[in-house]
Design an enzyme around this catalytic site. Sequence first.
Site, PDB file in Angstrom:
ATOM      1  CB  SER A 112      -0.909   0.019   1.239  1.00 39.75           C
ATOM      2  OG  SER A 112      -0.124   0.233   2.411  1.00 39.75           O
ATOM      3  CB  CYS A 113       0.109   4.802  -0.645  1.00 41.82           C
ATOM      4  SG  CYS A 113      -1.366   5.027   0.382  1.00 41.82           S
TER       5      CYS A 113
END
Length: 339
Positions: free
Chosen positions: A153-154
């Site tokens: 994920s970011c």
Amino acid sequence: MIRVAINGYGRIGRSILRALYESAKRDRIQIVAINELAKPEAMLHLTQYDTTHGRFHTQVKLDNQHMIIGDDAIKLLHEPDPAKLPWKEMDIDIVFEATGVINDRLECEAHIQAGAKQVLISHPSSSDVDATIVFGVNQDLLKAEHTVVSNASCTTNCIVPVIDVLDRHFEVKSGAITTIHSAMNDQQVIDAYHDDLRRTRAAGQSIIPVDTKLARGIERILPHMKDKFEAISVRVPTINVTAIDLSVTLNKRVDIETVNQVLKQATEGSFSGVVGFTNEPLVSCDFNHDPRSSIVDGTQTRVSDGHLVKLLLWCDNEWGFANRMLDTSLEMIKAKSRT
């Protein structure tokens, strides 16, 4: 040249395309197809104009079910079943799976059955994928036989490199994280129904706590950190850029200057281009369109009793992550070439 197809042309899918055309990677990566259920006219418009990232710098037009960008013709597809996509006849090397709803190996295998050689998922996935990669930390785990990979994920990409540096220098004992994340498209513009009662509320009017699996994401990349971290997340009324409040307890005694020096050196060495460091008095919008995974705000570093360290990290949760998708795809092909 890597032949890429994008499945799902939303915020991340469009950011990947734009990031490629703004990068020096176009001589190695070619986007040849986009599969998206939306109408071609809407796809074109949202490629040309973007509230967050501005106008696209290259001329774009539609022609016979293709989006023409400069001299490139990208085939536009509108197939809801990934198994029916023409990846074999298009000789697709990697599918960027960016729908946000396909996140396990079984579902991604449909792309492989359709003829794609590999799939890179643009979000956290189930544990049955071949690898979950945070570029700069563990891309060396990629193997030639890997077909389904997650780019995490970011926020995982933002925080894991920093934890890795701190652990190697000072030994991380435990930590707590608060993610201060911009609003996302799973929230409501005005109050409306949602399974998560907090997300029934207007995104632009409240700070909204949401569930996060960030602590588990850290464990997947850094297994020795199992049970050492807990995380909470809140969504705030901005459209882009995320801040992470990271608190860690270190075994070794430190001070502010030492912590900042080690992190700054890492950004100039092994994490150059992936992690940044700033001592400027900046705010969230200053990191919009920043291609790095994480930027350490040295002005906010705090140390209590020599062992408890608090850091503030910034990231463009769209643009930074899109750039890591490109980086990881190149590493996947590099690993495959080692056969």
